[in-house]
Design an enzyme around this catalytic site. Structure first.
Site, mmCIF file in Angstrom:
data_model
loop_
_atom_site.group_PDB
_atom_site.id
_atom_site.type_symbol
_atom_site.label_atom_id
_atom_site.label_comp_id
_atom_site.label_asym_id
_atom_site.label_seq_id
_atom_site.Cartn_x
_atom_site.Cartn_y
_atom_site.Cartn_z
ATOM 1 N N THR A 385 0.470 3.606 1.051
ATOM 2 C CA THR A 385 -0.871 4.069 0.884
ATOM 3 C C THR A 385 -0.942 5.472 1.453
ATOM 4 O OG1 THR A 385 -1.570 1.788 1.110
ATOM 5 C CG2 THR A 385 -3.234 3.460 1.621
ATOM 6 N N GLY A 478 -1.405 -0.487 5.445
ATOM 7 C CA GLY A 478 -1.717 -1.888 5.167
ATOM 8 C C GLY A 478 -2.707 -2.439 6.178
HETATM 9 N N1 GLY Z 1 -2.388 -2.135 -0.261
HETATM 10 C C1 GLY Z 1 -2.879 -2.037 1.049
HETATM 11 C C2 GLY Z 1 -4.361 -2.192 1.121
HETATM 12 O O1 GLY Z 1 -5.034 -1.944 0.131
HETATM 13 O O2 GLY Z 1 -4.874 -2.570 2.128
#
Ligand code: GLY
Length: 574
Positions: A385, A478
């Site tokens: 991310t 995350g």
């Molecule tokens: N893929 C990590 C989140 O959206 O929290």
């Protein structure tokens, strides 16, 4: 839902440790901070920040610059986010002073099913939601960036896409962060022919400093520049759907055609003299950021001291409670009722605060989500991310977090397009209580259903004081995103740190399960950690996580931007 400490949790604990602690670069010693007056763009990569800055200097506004930086990130940091993924954008327009939230997160395809990652015995098939085409949700990045640009951008769309095209076409020297990311996902990348072609030289990994040219992606971006809809109904859509059909994926032309981003109300709440707005469900970020701040309430954190055992204990226990509630109640609000008002209510926080003992940590088995009836009592009170932050000279603000989920997403590229596919389906609960990539567990509220959006932790925020912009920030990581953003908020608003100090200060993290307090190595002294152990915390030390960035407006009118010392991002202002 009762926490169970199965061997599966232990396996995911190990995996989470690798994800969060194993992928950090040599940390930069200096604070990556810049000050400017006219405008500023901060992202996780210098070339993307540069793209944002150039657009601002051409007369573009924060929306133009954020879209340019996000598309550039898709080229230079494809392992963390891209046009094959999705995300959330917060926009504060100076003209109205209101904050809007755009949800362009990936959604489950029509053929997705609740048990799609289970075997005949009802067990989760290892890595089925992580590797390959079946792991991908319908991508939303192009639709999201185009939607916000069409409504609020100033420059032509083509001017916003141009820097990304140039980076893909001319190439850029890959960093060691990039090559290490490829190395970690090399098994999946080498298995997928198209990914191997893009991210390796015939199977040999790139070395730091070598030029990576992405011709297919440049062609795709050109098409998007001429007609963004081609991603959803044109050539690009056809290429994605055909590649899906050949590789066991389930995203169809119809899924792509039906994708639309959604404007949502952000969750906003007061903390001390500040108003904090953050992403609402389907992100859990805003709800639990506000919940934790409410639980901290008016505790005199300054007097306790930022790194004192009392402060860290209070943070850990508040985080533990919030993540227990997250596992029970959070999901896509278009499919389940998310009790946002109750979870973010001050009275609910008072109840939860009263359950914290200062001398002793609870175990996560003791901490449960409250039952729905109890929570309901609070409902009617007066809700890998990447992140980038942009502020322009009018003080329009964009805080944007987007992702392909795990490093290099599904590890697969849609052949002929250069588009790296996300593995966002893993953010659903594949089965109740079974942890995902980040060790997060979930229940019914976050089960898989066609068209549903997987629950996220992404927490872009915009903070104001007396109606004036004060801070915008966000982070990847995350499950750790919420607590990283929380600590940046406290660092700026309570501890009066500048932007550089705030994003770089050592952090702690607790997420209920696994039941342990993660602390950044060398960030806290031995006596403090011993004190926390005596209170019952299971401490795990790690190298650091987050790669956050932030822009702060100082009291004398400067924009102060900073990227995390843990990554390679930079602030660029003028
Ligand atoms: N893929 C990590 C989140 O959206 O929290």
């Amino acid at each position: 839902m009762l926490p169970k400490f199965s061997s599966k949790v232990r396996i995911y604990t190990l995996f989470l440790t690798v994800v969060l602690f194993g992928c950090q670069q040599q940390q930069r010693p200096n604070l990556q901070q810049q000050r400017s007056k006219q405008g500023m763009a901060v992202s996780a990569h210098p070339l993307a920040s540069e793209a944002g800055l150039n657009v601002l200097q051409q007369g573009g506004n924060a929306v133009d610059a954020a879209a340019a930086a996000a598309l550039a990130i898709s080229v230079v940091e494809p392992f963390s986010a891209g046009i094959g993924g999705g995300g959330f954008l917060l926009l504060r327009r100076a003209e109205t002073g209101t904050v809007q939230a755009l949800d362009f997160r990936e959604r489950a395809p029509k053929r997705a099913a609740r048990d799609m990652y289970l075997d005949r015995q009802g067990k989760v098939r290892p890595r089925a939601s992580l590797d390959g085409h079946l792991a991908a949700g319908i991508p939303g990045t192009v639709a999201g960036l185009y939607t916000v640009h069409r409504e609020y951008g100033k420059l032509p769309w083509a001017a916003v896409v141009a820097p990304a095209i140039a980076l893909a076409e001319n190439g850029f020297p890959v960093s060691s962060r990039f090559t290490k990311a490829v190395e970690r996902r090399s098994d999946a990348i080498k298995r997928n022919r198209a990914a191997r072609q893009v991210f390796t030289r015939g199977g040999t990994l790139y070395r730091p400093g070598e030029l990576l040219v992405q011709r297919d992606l440049a062609r795709t971006l050109r098409k998007i520049s001429q007609n963004p809809q081609s991603f959803y109904t044109g050539d690009i859509a056809r290429a994605i759907a055909s590649d899906m059909a050949k590789n066991g994926g389930i995203i169809t032309l119809e899924d792509l055609k039906n994708y639309t981003p959604i404007w949502r109300n952000p969750v906003c709440g007061n903390f001390r003299t500040y108003q904090i707005c953050a992403m609402s469900p389907p992100s859990s970020g805003g709800v639990h950021l506000l919940q934790i701040l409410n639980i901290l309430g008016d505790a005199d954190l300054n007097k306790l001291g930022r790194k004192s055992p009392d402060t860290l204990h209070l943070l850990a226990e508040s985080m533990r409670i919030a993540y227990a509630d997250r596992a029970e109640y959070l999901g896509d609000p278009d499919f389940v009722t998310v009790p946002v008002k109750a979870l973010t209510s001050k009275n609910y926080a008072t109840l939860r605060r009263s359950q914290i003992q200062m001398s002793k940590a609870k175990t996560s088995i003791e901490v449960k989500a409250v039952d729905a009836q109890t929570l309901n009592r609070f409902a009617y009170e007066s809700p890998e991310t990447t992140h980038l932050t942009v502020v322009d000279k009018e003080r329009n603000v964009v805080s944007l977090t987007f992702t392909v989920n795990g490093g290099f997403g599904a590890g697969a590229v849609a052949a002929g397009t250069g588009i790296l596919l996300n593995n966002e389906m893993d953010d659903f609960a594949s089965a109740p209580g079974v942890p995902n990539l980040f060790g997060l567990v979930g229940g019914e509220a976050n089960s898989i259903a066609p068209g549903k959006t997987p629950l996220s932790s992404m927490t872009p925020i915009i903070v104001t004081e007396n109606g004036k912009f004060r801070l915008a920030a966000g982070a990847p990581g995350g499950s750790t995103i919420i607590t990283t953003v929380l600590q940046i908020v406290l660092n700026v608003l309570v501890y009066d740190m500048n932007a550089g100090e705030a994003v770089s200060a050592p952090r702690v993290h607790h997420q209920w399960l696994p039941d342990r307090l993660m602390v950044e190595k060398a960030g806290f002294d031995a006596a403090t950690l011993d004190d926390l152990r005596r209170r019952g915390h299971v401490i795990r030390e790690g190298e650091g996580w987050g790669n956050a960035n932030a822009i702060v407006l100082t009291s004398d009118g400067w924009l102060e931007g900073a990227a995390d010392r843990r990554g390679e991002g930079e602030a660029r202002g003028f």
